[in-house]
Design an enzyme around this catalytic site. Structure first.
Site, PDB file in Angstrom:
ATOM      1  N   ASP A  59     -11.528  10.598  -4.208  1.00 35.37           N
ATOM      2  CA  ASP A  59     -12.817  11.300  -4.094  1.00 35.37           C
ATOM      3  C   ASP A  59     -12.726  12.656  -4.802  1.00 35.37           C
ATOM      4  O   ASP A  59     -13.530  13.538  -4.535  1.00 35.37           O
ATOM      5  CB  ASP A  59     -13.220  11.469  -2.613  1.00 35.37           C
ATOM      6  CG  ASP A  59     -12.228  12.289  -1.826  1.00 35.37           C
ATOM      7  OD1 ASP A  59     -11.070  12.433  -2.286  1.00 35.37           O
ATOM      8  OD2 ASP A  59     -12.582  12.793  -0.740  1.00 35.37           O
ATOM      9  N   GLU A  80       0.849  -1.203   0.000  1.00 34.93           N
ATOM     10  CA  GLU A  80       0.000   0.000   0.000  1.00 34.93           C
ATOM     11  C   GLU A  80       0.877   1.243   0.000  1.00 34.93           C
ATOM     12  O   GLU A  80       1.767   1.401   0.842  1.00 34.93           O
ATOM     13  CB  GLU A  80      -0.966   0.030   1.194  1.00 34.93           C
ATOM     14  CG  GLU A  80      -1.805   1.327   1.168  1.00 34.93           C
ATOM     15  CD  GLU A  80      -3.101   1.275   1.951  1.00 34.93           C
ATOM     16  OE1 GLU A  80      -3.658   0.172   2.105  1.00 34.93           O
ATOM     17  OE2 GLU A  80      -3.545   2.342   2.406  1.00 34.93           O
ATOM     18  N   ASP A  93      -2.930  12.247  -2.271  1.00 33.74           N
ATOM     19  CA  ASP A  93      -3.081  13.709  -2.209  1.00 33.74           C
ATOM     20  C   ASP A  93      -3.565  14.215  -3.570  1.00 33.74           C
ATOM     21  O   ASP A  93      -2.933  13.939  -4.583  1.00 33.74           O
ATOM     22  CB  ASP A  93      -1.736  14.359  -1.864  1.00 33.74           C
ATOM     23  CG  ASP A  93      -1.252  13.935  -0.491  1.00 33.74           C
ATOM     24  OD1 ASP A  93      -1.893  14.299   0.502  1.00 33.74           O
ATOM     25  OD2 ASP A  93      -0.247  13.201  -0.417  1.00 33.74           O
ATOM     26  N   LYS A 141      -9.524   7.010   6.473  1.00 33.68           N
ATOM     27  CA  LYS A 141      -9.703   8.274   7.177  1.00 33.68           C
ATOM     28  C   LYS A 141     -10.009   9.416   6.195  1.00 33.68           C
ATOM     29  O   LYS A 141     -10.927  10.206   6.401  1.00 33.68           O
ATOM     30  CB  LYS A 141      -8.428   8.587   7.971  1.00 33.68           C
ATOM     31  CG  LYS A 141      -8.531   9.808   8.814  1.00 33.68           C
ATOM     32  CD  LYS A 141      -7.264  10.055   9.576  1.00 33.68           C
ATOM     33  CE  LYS A 141      -7.288  11.449  10.164  1.00 33.68           C
ATOM     34  NZ  LYS A 141      -5.952  11.938  10.472  1.00 33.68           N
TER      35      LYS A 141
END
Ligand SMILES: C[S@@+](CC[C@H](N)C(=O)[O-])C[C@H]1O[C@@H](n2cnc3c(N)ncnc32)[C@H](O)[C@@H]1O
Length: 237
Positions: A178, A67, A142, A217
Protein backbone atom coordinates in the site's frame (compact mmCIF):
# COMPACT_ATOMS: atom_id res chain seq x y z
CA UNK A 1 24.86 -13.65 9.03
CA UNK A 2 28.16 -11.90 9.56
CA UNK A 3 29.95 -10.91 6.38
CA UNK A 4 33.65 -10.51 7.13
CA UNK A 5 36.38 -9.57 4.76
CA UNK A 6 39.09 -11.82 6.14
CA UNK A 7 42.60 -10.50 6.20
CA UNK A 8 41.65 -6.83 6.66
CA UNK A 9 41.39 -4.85 9.87
CA UNK A 10 37.85 -3.66 9.22
CA UNK A 11 35.33 -5.04 11.70
CA UNK A 12 32.83 -7.62 10.40
CA UNK A 13 29.95 -5.99 8.53
CA UNK A 14 26.39 -7.01 9.32
CA UNK A 15 24.32 -7.96 6.31
CA UNK A 16 21.52 -5.47 5.66
CA UNK A 17 18.30 -7.03 6.88
CA UNK A 18 14.73 -6.27 5.90
CA UNK A 19 13.60 -6.23 9.56
CA UNK A 20 14.50 -4.92 12.98
CA UNK A 21 13.82 -7.55 15.58
CA UNK A 22 11.43 -6.14 18.15
CA UNK A 23 11.04 -8.92 20.65
CA UNK A 24 7.61 -7.88 21.93
CA UNK A 25 5.95 -9.65 24.84
CA UNK A 26 4.29 -12.98 24.35
CA UNK A 27 0.82 -13.43 25.79
CA UNK A 28 0.42 -16.45 28.06
CA UNK A 29 -1.53 -18.17 25.25
CA UNK A 30 1.38 -17.55 22.86
CA UNK A 31 3.84 -18.95 25.45
CA UNK A 32 1.72 -22.10 25.62
CA UNK A 33 1.66 -22.24 21.83
CA UNK A 34 5.48 -22.33 21.71
CA UNK A 35 5.54 -25.14 24.30
CA UNK A 36 2.67 -27.27 23.03
CA UNK A 37 2.13 -26.44 19.35
CA UNK A 38 5.60 -25.58 18.04
CA UNK A 39 6.71 -29.27 18.27
CA UNK A 40 3.86 -30.16 15.88
CA UNK A 41 3.68 -27.19 13.51
CA UNK A 42 7.00 -25.37 13.93
CA UNK A 43 9.94 -26.03 11.63
CA UNK A 44 13.39 -25.72 13.15
CA UNK A 45 16.10 -25.17 10.60
CA UNK A 46 19.50 -23.49 10.45
CA UNK A 47 21.45 -22.17 7.45
CA UNK A 48 23.98 -25.00 7.85
CA UNK A 49 21.24 -27.67 7.68
CA UNK A 50 20.09 -29.48 4.54
CA UNK A 51 17.25 -28.10 2.42
CA UNK A 52 13.76 -28.81 3.75
CA UNK A 53 12.09 -32.04 2.67
CA UNK A 54 8.48 -30.96 2.07
CA UNK A 55 7.10 -34.49 1.68
CA UNK A 56 8.29 -35.52 5.13
CA UNK A 57 7.42 -32.09 6.60
CA UNK A 58 3.76 -32.26 5.51
CA UNK A 59 3.35 -36.05 5.22
CA UNK A 60 2.24 -35.76 1.59
CA UNK A 61 3.44 -34.37 -1.72
CA UNK A 62 0.83 -31.65 -2.32
CA UNK A 63 2.08 -28.38 -3.90
CA UNK A 64 3.63 -25.94 -1.43
CA UNK A 65 2.91 -22.21 -1.05
CA UNK A 66 5.38 -20.09 0.93
CA UNK A 67 4.48 -16.79 2.62
CA UNK A 68 7.24 -14.35 3.57
CA UNK A 69 6.56 -12.12 6.62
CA UNK A 70 3.04 -13.26 7.57
CA UNK A 71 2.70 -10.80 10.48
CA UNK A 72 0.05 -12.22 12.82
CA UNK A 73 -0.71 -14.99 10.30
CA UNK A 74 -4.48 -14.65 10.23
CA UNK A 75 -4.73 -14.13 6.48
CA UNK A 76 -2.30 -17.02 5.89
CA UNK A 77 -4.34 -19.34 8.13
CA UNK A 78 -7.48 -18.32 6.26
CA UNK A 79 -5.89 -19.11 2.88
CA UNK A 80 -4.60 -22.48 4.13
CA UNK A 81 -8.05 -23.36 5.49
CA UNK A 82 -9.74 -22.47 2.19
CA UNK A 83 -7.22 -24.41 0.09
CA UNK A 84 -6.51 -27.77 1.78
CA UNK A 85 -5.23 -29.30 -1.48
CA UNK A 86 -2.03 -27.32 -1.09
CA UNK A 87 0.49 -27.15 1.76
CA UNK A 88 1.36 -23.77 3.25
CA UNK A 89 4.61 -22.65 4.89
CA UNK A 90 4.82 -19.30 6.69
CA UNK A 91 8.09 -17.57 7.60
CA UNK A 92 8.20 -14.70 10.09
CA UNK A 93 10.84 -13.33 12.45
CA UNK A 94 8.50 -11.70 14.98
CA UNK A 95 7.94 -14.12 17.87
CA UNK A 96 4.46 -12.93 18.96
CA UNK A 97 3.30 -13.25 15.33
CA UNK A 98 4.58 -16.83 15.19
CA UNK A 99 2.81 -17.61 18.48
CA UNK A 100 -0.38 -16.04 17.14
CA UNK A 101 -0.29 -18.19 14.01
CA UNK A 102 0.36 -21.38 16.01
CA UNK A 103 -2.83 -20.61 17.96
CA UNK A 104 -4.74 -20.01 14.71
CA UNK A 105 -3.59 -23.39 13.38
CA UNK A 106 -4.94 -25.05 16.52
CA UNK A 107 -8.18 -23.05 16.52
CA UNK A 108 -8.94 -23.88 12.89
CA UNK A 109 -7.69 -27.49 13.14
CA UNK A 110 -5.31 -27.06 10.17
CA UNK A 111 -3.02 -29.90 9.09
CA UNK A 112 -1.58 -28.27 5.94
CA UNK A 113 0.25 -25.30 7.50
CA UNK A 114 3.75 -25.14 9.03
CA UNK A 115 5.60 -22.20 10.58
CA UNK A 116 9.23 -21.09 10.58
CA UNK A 117 10.79 -18.38 12.71
CA UNK A 118 13.66 -17.39 10.48
CA UNK A 119 14.99 -14.74 8.12
CA UNK A 120 13.15 -15.69 4.92
CA UNK A 121 16.16 -14.65 2.84
CA UNK A 122 18.29 -17.33 4.50
CA UNK A 123 15.60 -19.95 3.97
CA UNK A 124 15.17 -19.03 0.30
CA UNK A 125 18.92 -19.09 -0.22
CA UNK A 126 19.82 -22.35 1.53
CA UNK A 127 16.67 -24.08 2.80
CA UNK A 128 14.65 -24.79 -0.32
CA UNK A 129 15.49 -27.07 -3.23
CA UNK A 130 15.23 -25.63 -6.77
CA UNK A 131 11.84 -25.61 -8.57
CA UNK A 132 9.90 -26.90 -5.56
CA UNK A 133 7.43 -24.12 -4.72
CA UNK A 134 4.02 -23.72 -6.32
CA UNK A 135 3.78 -20.09 -5.20
CA UNK A 136 5.40 -17.46 -2.99
CA UNK A 137 3.47 -14.56 -1.47
CA UNK A 138 4.75 -11.34 0.06
CA UNK A 139 1.96 -9.17 1.43
CA UNK A 140 2.59 -5.64 2.71
CA UNK A 141 6.32 -5.98 3.39
CA UNK A 142 7.86 -3.30 5.61
CA UNK A 143 7.90 -0.21 3.36
CA UNK A 144 11.04 1.43 4.80
CA UNK A 145 9.78 4.83 3.56
CA UNK A 146 12.92 6.90 4.26
CA UNK A 147 15.25 7.10 1.28
CA UNK A 148 18.27 6.08 3.34
CA UNK A 149 16.38 2.90 4.35
CA UNK A 150 15.28 1.83 0.87
CA UNK A 151 18.19 -0.63 0.81
CA UNK A 152 16.35 -2.58 3.52
CA UNK A 153 13.31 -3.25 1.34
CA UNK A 154 13.02 -7.00 0.92
CA UNK A 155 11.85 -6.85 -2.67
CA UNK A 156 15.05 -6.36 -4.64
CA UNK A 157 16.78 -7.93 -7.66
CA UNK A 158 18.54 -10.27 -5.20
CA UNK A 159 15.21 -11.54 -3.82
CA UNK A 160 13.85 -12.01 -7.34
CA UNK A 161 16.87 -14.15 -8.25
CA UNK A 162 16.29 -16.30 -5.16
CA UNK A 163 12.60 -16.66 -6.08
CA UNK A 164 13.44 -17.62 -9.66
CA UNK A 165 15.46 -20.55 -8.32
CA UNK A 166 12.79 -22.00 -6.01
CA UNK A 167 9.49 -21.37 -7.84
CA UNK A 168 8.59 -24.11 -10.33
CA UNK A 169 7.94 -23.28 -13.98
CA UNK A 170 4.34 -22.03 -14.15
CA UNK A 171 4.35 -21.17 -10.42
CA UNK A 172 3.32 -17.77 -9.08
CA UNK A 173 4.92 -14.90 -7.17
CA UNK A 174 2.32 -12.57 -5.64
CA UNK A 175 3.23 -9.32 -3.87
CA UNK A 176 1.00 -6.58 -2.51
CA UNK A 177 1.80 -3.19 -1.01
CA UNK A 178 0.00 0.00 0.00
CA UNK A 179 3.05 2.24 -0.51
CA UNK A 180 2.93 3.71 -4.05
CA UNK A 181 6.69 4.31 -4.22
CA UNK A 182 7.40 0.70 -3.19
CA UNK A 183 4.76 -0.56 -5.67
CA UNK A 184 6.57 1.27 -8.49
CA UNK A 185 9.90 -0.17 -7.39
CA UNK A 186 8.38 -3.68 -7.28
CA UNK A 187 6.99 -3.24 -10.79
CA UNK A 188 10.33 -2.04 -12.14
CA UNK A 189 12.32 -4.84 -10.51
CA UNK A 190 9.90 -7.62 -11.45
CA UNK A 191 9.24 -6.42 -15.02
CA UNK A 192 13.03 -6.15 -15.32
CA UNK A 193 13.30 -9.87 -14.55
CA UNK A 194 11.23 -10.82 -17.60
CA UNK A 195 13.65 -13.64 -18.51
CA UNK A 196 12.29 -15.42 -15.40
CA UNK A 197 8.88 -13.93 -14.66
CA UNK A 198 5.93 -12.90 -16.81
CA UNK A 199 3.66 -10.13 -15.49
CA UNK A 200 0.16 -11.71 -15.55
CA UNK A 201 -1.39 -8.24 -15.93
CA UNK A 202 0.92 -7.19 -18.79
CA UNK A 203 4.20 -5.26 -18.56
CA UNK A 204 3.92 -2.05 -16.54
CA UNK A 205 0.56 -2.99 -15.01
CA UNK A 206 -0.69 -3.93 -11.56
CA UNK A 207 -2.98 -6.96 -11.25
CA UNK A 208 -6.61 -6.71 -10.18
CA UNK A 209 -6.94 -7.69 -6.53
CA UNK A 210 -7.59 -11.46 -6.59
CA UNK A 211 -10.60 -12.70 -4.58
CA UNK A 212 -8.44 -15.35 -2.90
CA UNK A 213 -6.30 -12.79 -1.02
CA UNK A 214 -7.88 -11.99 2.35
CA UNK A 215 -7.53 -8.53 3.87
CA UNK A 216 -4.38 -8.57 6.01
CA UNK A 217 -3.82 -6.73 9.27
CA UNK A 218 -1.39 -4.22 7.74
CA UNK A 219 -3.65 -3.74 4.76
CA UNK A 220 -6.50 -2.76 7.11
CA UNK A 221 -4.21 -0.22 8.74
CA UNK A 222 -3.31 1.17 5.29
CA UNK A 223 -6.97 1.35 4.30
CA UNK A 224 -7.78 3.42 7.37
CA UNK A 225 -5.05 5.85 6.26
CA UNK A 226 -6.50 5.92 2.74
CA UNK A 227 -3.53 4.13 1.12
CA UNK A 228 -4.18 2.61 -2.33
CA UNK A 229 -3.31 -1.11 -2.63
CA UNK A 230 -1.34 -2.59 -5.53
CA UNK A 231 -1.19 -6.33 -6.30
CA UNK A 232 1.62 -7.69 -8.48
CA UNK A 233 1.24 -11.24 -9.80
CA UNK A 234 3.97 -12.88 -11.87
CA UNK A 235 4.22 -16.34 -13.44
CA UNK A 236 7.56 -18.16 -13.49
CA UNK A 237 8.48 -18.99 -17.10
C1 LIG B 1 4.48 -4.74 7.56
S1 LIG B 1 4.43 -6.36 8.21
C2 LIG B 1 3.14 -7.16 7.23
C3 LIG B 1 2.63 -8.41 7.87
C4 LIG B 1 1.50 -9.13 7.10
N1 LIG B 1 1.98 -9.65 5.84
C5 LIG B 1 0.31 -8.23 6.91
O1 LIG B 1 0.06 -7.81 5.77
O2 LIG B 1 -0.38 -7.95 7.90
C6 LIG B 1 5.90 -7.11 7.53
C7 LIG B 1 6.33 -8.36 8.28
O3 LIG B 1 7.44 -8.97 7.61
C8 LIG B 1 8.31 -9.51 8.58
N2 LIG B 1 9.64 -9.64 7.95
C9 LIG B 1 10.40 -8.64 7.44
N3 LIG B 1 11.52 -9.14 6.91
C10 LIG B 1 11.47 -10.50 7.07
C11 LIG B 1 12.35 -11.54 6.73
N4 LIG B 1 13.51 -11.31 6.11
N5 LIG B 1 12.00 -12.81 7.06
C12 LIG B 1 10.82 -13.05 7.69
N6 LIG B 1 9.94 -12.09 8.04
C13 LIG B 1 10.26 -10.83 7.73
C14 LIG B 1 8.25 -8.51 9.71
O4 LIG B 1 8.64 -9.10 10.95
C15 LIG B 1 6.79 -8.08 9.70
O5 LIG B 1 6.01 -8.86 10.58
Amino acid sequence: MIVSDSGSNTPPRRAIRSFVLREGRLTSAQERAFNDLWPHFGVSWSPTAAALDFTSLFGNSQPVVLEIGFGNGESLAEMAERDPARNWLGIEVHRPGVGHLLLEIERRGLTNLRVMRQDAIEVLRDGIAPNTLDAVQLFFPDPWPKTRHHKRRILSPELVALLARVIRSGGIFHAATDWPHYAEQMLTVLDGASAWFENTAGVGRYAPRPAHRPLTKFEQRGERLGHPVADLIYRRR
